[in-house]
Design a protein around this motif. Structure first.
Motif, PDB file in Angstrom:
ATOM      1  N   VAL A   1       0.848  -1.191   0.000  1.00 39.98           N
ATOM      2  CA  VAL A   1       0.000   0.000   0.000  1.00 39.98           C
ATOM      3  C   VAL A   1       0.882   1.239   0.000  1.00 39.98           C
ATOM      4  CG1 VAL A   1      -1.778   1.306   1.229  1.00 39.98           C
ATOM      5  CG2 VAL A   1      -1.825  -1.208   1.266  1.00 39.98           C
ATOM      6  N   GLY A   2       0.600   2.169  -0.909  1.00 42.70           N
ATOM      7  CA  GLY A   2       1.305   3.443  -0.958  1.00 42.70           C
ATOM      8  C   GLY A   2       0.480   4.505  -0.244  1.00 42.70           C
ATOM      9  N   LEU A   3       1.075   5.137   0.771  1.00 42.02           N
ATOM     10  CA  LEU A   3       0.361   6.114   1.578  1.00 42.02           C
ATOM     11  C   LEU A   3       0.681   7.539   1.137  1.00 42.02           C
ATOM     12  CD1 LEU A   3       0.899   4.553   5.122  1.00 42.02           C
ATOM     13  CD2 LEU A   3      -1.078   4.280   3.607  1.00 42.02           C
ATOM     14  N   THR A   4      -0.207   8.442   1.496  1.00 43.80           N
ATOM     15  CA  THR A   4      -0.009   9.851   1.228  1.00 43.80           C
ATOM     16  C   THR A   4      -0.179  10.627   2.521  1.00 43.80           C
ATOM     17  OG1 THR A   4      -0.688  11.704  -0.189  1.00 43.80           O
ATOM     18  CG2 THR A   4      -2.434  10.321   0.686  1.00 43.80           C
TER      19      THR A   4
ATOM     20  N   ASP B   1      -0.915  -2.486  -4.437  1.00 43.02           N
ATOM     21  CA  ASP B   1      -2.315  -2.903  -4.616  1.00 43.02           C
ATOM     22  C   ASP B   1      -3.218  -1.678  -4.583  1.00 43.02           C
ATOM     23  OD1 ASP B   1      -2.519  -6.155  -4.214  1.00 43.02           O
ATOM     24  OD2 ASP B   1      -0.764  -5.263  -3.277  1.00 43.02           O
ATOM     25  N   VAL B   2      -2.899  -0.746  -3.683  1.00 39.45           N
ATOM     26  CA  VAL B   2      -3.571   0.548  -3.626  1.00 39.45           C
ATOM     27  C   VAL B   2      -2.503   1.609  -3.421  1.00 39.45           C
ATOM     28  CG1 VAL B   2      -5.183   2.034  -2.373  1.00 39.45           C
ATOM     29  CG2 VAL B   2      -5.709  -0.400  -2.649  1.00 39.45           C
ATOM     30  N   CYS B   3      -2.534   2.638  -4.236  1.00 38.95           N
ATOM     31  CA  CYS B   3      -1.642   3.781  -4.071  1.00 38.95           C
ATOM     32  C   CYS B   3      -2.498   5.019  -3.855  1.00 38.95           C
ATOM     33  CB  CYS B   3      -0.745   3.968  -5.290  1.00 38.95           C
ATOM     34  SG  CYS B   3       0.390   5.377  -5.153  1.00 38.95           S
ATOM     35  N   PHE B   4      -2.445   5.570  -2.650  1.00 37.14           N
ATOM     36  CA  PHE B   4      -3.155   6.802  -2.349  1.00 37.14           C
ATOM     37  C   PHE B   4      -2.369   7.998  -2.863  1.00 37.14           C
ATOM     38  CE2 PHE B   4      -5.229   4.309   1.031  1.00 37.14           C
ATOM     39  CZ  PHE B   4      -6.545   4.693   0.819  1.00 37.14           C
ATOM     40  N   LEU B   5      -3.067   8.947  -3.436  1.00 40.73           N
ATOM     41  CA  LEU B   5      -2.455  10.195  -3.854  1.00 40.73           C
ATOM     42  C   LEU B   5      -3.362  11.353  -3.460  1.00 40.73           C
ATOM     43  CD1 LEU B   5      -1.250   9.294  -7.472  1.00 40.73           C
ATOM     44  CD2 LEU B   5       0.186   9.525  -5.435  1.00 40.73           C
ATOM     45  N   GLY B   6      -2.816  12.276  -2.700  1.00 44.25           N
ATOM     46  CA  GLY B   6      -3.510  13.528  -2.524  1.00 44.25           C
ATOM     47  C   GLY B   6      -3.263  14.390  -3.754  1.00 44.25           C
ATOM     48  N   VAL B   7      -4.093  15.374  -3.937  1.00 42.51           N
ATOM     49  CA  VAL B   7      -3.953  16.281  -5.088  1.00 42.51           C
ATOM     50  C   VAL B   7      -3.983  17.709  -4.568  1.00 42.51           C
ATOM     51  CG1 VAL B   7      -4.929  17.034  -7.290  1.00 42.51           C
ATOM     52  CG2 VAL B   7      -5.094  14.626  -6.611  1.00 42.51           C
ATOM     53  N   GLY B   8      -2.947  18.473  -4.877  1.00 42.66           N
ATOM     54  CA  GLY B   8      -2.893  19.857  -4.444  1.00 42.66           C
ATOM     55  C   GLY B   8      -3.743  20.759  -5.319  1.00 42.66           C
ATOM     56  N   PRO B   9      -4.009  21.977  -4.873  1.00 41.61           N
ATOM     57  CA  PRO B   9      -4.755  22.932  -5.703  1.00 41.61           C
ATOM     58  C   PRO B   9      -4.078  23.187  -7.046  1.00 41.61           C
ATOM     59  CG  PRO B   9      -4.612  23.720  -3.444  1.00 41.61           C
ATOM     60  CD  PRO B   9      -3.700  22.528  -3.533  1.00 41.61           C
ATOM     61  N   ASP B  10      -2.744  22.989  -7.090  1.00 42.20           N
ATOM     62  CA  ASP B  10      -2.010  23.131  -8.350  1.00 42.20           C
ATOM     63  C   ASP B  10      -1.958  21.831  -9.134  1.00 42.20           C
ATOM     64  OD1 ASP B  10      -0.357  21.648  -6.737  1.00 42.20           O
ATOM     65  OD2 ASP B  10       1.431  22.873  -7.039  1.00 42.20           O
TER      66      ASP B  10
END
Length: 259
Positions: free
Chosen positions: A43-46, A146-155
């Motif tokens: 699991v990839g965390l953000t 298996d799951v990679c979390f990604l946050g997304v910035g305003p940019d």
């Protein structure tokens, strides 16, 4: 009219707390399904506010107690290169919110070096790449999350891959340092696009009106160099979990009511 990518789907909930709760439930269910079948899960965390909220909800989910956490490995998509006890570290937030609530072996938590570990960011990136390579899969020197979390910035940045920066174009390395980041702190470490996009499932989580523009550009197939979130893609699924505030301009045909 914008031409929207149909390989990305959007799941909309009413507010950030509901987004976090529902994503956490899906994460626990996904891990439970795979581990009960005897599989090893990566699991990839953000980090970030919503990423931490998801982990807090997962840490409070009663179903976590039934999972064999010895089969699960945790990684980070990026890290702020600050001292280990600095609250800005993604690792620190993840441990407090989630990792301390589950019976996961210490060796299954793959944290990046901190600034007070006695190495520079270049060396930290190289050593994290070597750690990833220990678990290489599919003829690649890194595991397929298996799951990679990604946050997304305003940019529209993901991990620490910022718009119109050289790191977003790197294809020959798994991990790179980031200097003079446009968002503080100035020094970071990040996975590159090839690693992120080898994930089976990419789950982007973004909430708030300030993310509406980034979401629209990501769905419209903008250039990944300028809009990094547009270039994030899982091999099986690419899901954007959003709240109503961020979903202002999402076309109805991209909304997934079943996932």
């Amino acid at each position: 009219m914008a031409e929207f990518w149909t390989d990305k789907r959007v799941v909309i909930d009413s507010d950030p707390a509901t987004v976090a709760s529902n994503v956490a439930c899906r994460l626990i269910q996904r891990i439970a399904k795979s581990t009960s079948a005897g599989k090893t899960v990566h699991v990839g965390l953000t980090g970030g506010m919503i990423g931490t909220q998801v982990l807090e909800a997962a840490g409070a989910n009663p179903a976590r107690a039934s999972i064999d956490w010895s089969r699960v490995h945790f990684w980070w998509g990026d890290e702020r290169f600050v001292d280990r006890e600095d609250d800005l570290r993604n690792e620190r937030g993840a441990r407090a919110a989630f990792l301390s609530q589950i019976d996961v072996p210490a060796e299954n938590i793959h944290a990046m070096h901190a600034a007070d570990d006695g190495v520079d960011a270049d060396t930290a990136a190289e050593e994290y790449a070597a750690e990833l390579a220990r678990f290489g899969q599919d003829d690649q020197p890194w595991p397929s999350f298996d799951v990679c979390f990604l946050g997304v910035g305003p940019d529209a940045h993901i991990a620490s891959l910022f718009p119109d920066r050289p790191e977003i174009q790197v294809k020959d390395r798994a991990v790179v340092p980031v200097y003079d980041s446009p968002t503080p702190p100035s020094t970071r470490i990040t996975l590159t696009r090839p690693v992120l996009n080898s994930s089976k499932r990419v789950w982007m989580v973004l909430v708030g009106t300030d993310k509406a523009s980034a979401l629209g550009l990501a769905l419209a197939g903008a250039s990944y160099e300028t809009v990094p979130a547009a270039g994030a893609k899982g091999r099986k699924r690419t899901i954007l979990f959003v709240d109503q505030a961020a979903a202002t301009n999402v076309p109805i045909e991209l909304i997934d009511g079943e996932y």
